[in-house]
Write a protein that holds these residues in place. Sequence first.
Motif, short mmCIF file in Angstrom:
data_model
loop_
_atom_site.label_atom_id
_atom_site.label_comp_id
_atom_site.label_asym_id
_atom_site.label_seq_id
_atom_site.Cartn_x
_atom_site.Cartn_y
_atom_site.Cartn_z
N ARG A 113 55.05 32.60 2.19
CA ARG A 113 54.31 33.60 2.05
C ARG A 113 55.12 35.00 2.17
O ARG A 113 55.74 34.95 3.31
CB ARG A 113 52.89 33.70 2.26
N ASP A 114 55.41 35.95 1.29
CA ASP A 114 56.19 37.14 1.40
C ASP A 114 55.03 38.06 2.03
O ASP A 114 54.39 38.57 0.97
CB ASP A 114 57.03 37.47 0.27
N GLY A 115 55.22 38.32 3.30
CA GLY A 115 54.29 39.40 3.64
C GLY A 115 54.39 40.93 3.26
O GLY A 115 53.42 41.55 3.12
N ALA A 116 55.48 41.04 2.58
CA ALA A 116 55.75 42.65 1.93
C ALA A 116 54.95 42.57 0.45
O ALA A 116 54.54 43.60 0.41
CB ALA A 116 57.18 42.80 2.04
N ALA A 148 53.79 27.94 -4.31
CA ALA A 148 53.07 26.70 -4.48
C ALA A 148 53.23 25.71 -3.25
O ALA A 148 54.29 25.98 -2.46
CB ALA A 148 53.34 25.81 -5.75
N THR A 149 52.52 24.83 -3.10
CA THR A 149 52.90 23.95 -2.03
C THR A 149 54.07 22.85 -2.13
O THR A 149 54.53 22.80 -3.27
CB THR A 149 51.75 22.81 -1.86
N VAL A 166 58.30 32.69 -4.04
CA VAL A 166 57.88 34.02 -3.56
C VAL A 166 58.57 34.99 -4.19
O VAL A 166 58.51 36.10 -3.66
CB VAL A 166 57.67 33.94 -2.00
N GLY A 167 59.40 34.62 -5.16
CA GLY A 167 60.30 35.59 -5.98
C GLY A 167 61.62 36.02 -5.21
O GLY A 167 62.28 36.97 -5.39
N ALA A 196 55.49 18.39 -3.26
CA ALA A 196 54.31 18.18 -2.87
C ALA A 196 53.22 18.58 -3.87
O ALA A 196 53.46 19.41 -4.37
CB ALA A 196 53.88 18.64 -1.28
N THR A 197 52.05 17.95 -3.76
CA THR A 197 51.01 18.55 -4.83
C THR A 197 49.82 19.18 -4.04
O THR A 197 49.79 19.22 -2.88
CB THR A 197 50.27 17.33 -5.48
#
Length: 136
Positions: free
Chosen positions: A30-33, A39-40, A62-63, A133-134
């Motif tokens: 996860r990008d906190g900004a 996805a997993t 996350v781009g 992973a799914t």
Amino acid sequence: LDPALLRQAARAVPLFPQASGLLAAQARLRDGATGRESATVAALVDLGSTFSVCNWKAVAGVGKRPGSAGVRATSSVLSGLAAPGAGAGFQPLQVHEVDLEVKLGGGAGQGAVRLGRLGLCVADLPALEVPAATDG
């Protein structure tokens, strides 16, 4: 140590054997900004490593790409085993760094273990070419 982190550390994270013999856990970045979450992905477990490495495909979730805000080129180089068919031996791989939040586990019926914001190295190591992973 943060008591909340210690409580999370007491939770089990399921590990899944890979065809290579390595173990993997389900993970999300996860990008906190931006709040964008991947996805997993399969996160290989390496208890002997002193740093964490992810590949460009994982951080693209996350781009993030080379040159993106928050992605730092380093002078560090890793020696990655050459991919099959690419010749024997090792090849040097440029390392970038990015700070992202990491969550492990969180599959059906279980809560994720939040590791918080980590400085991750980014390089396309052949060992990181594992099946995705799914989410289920």
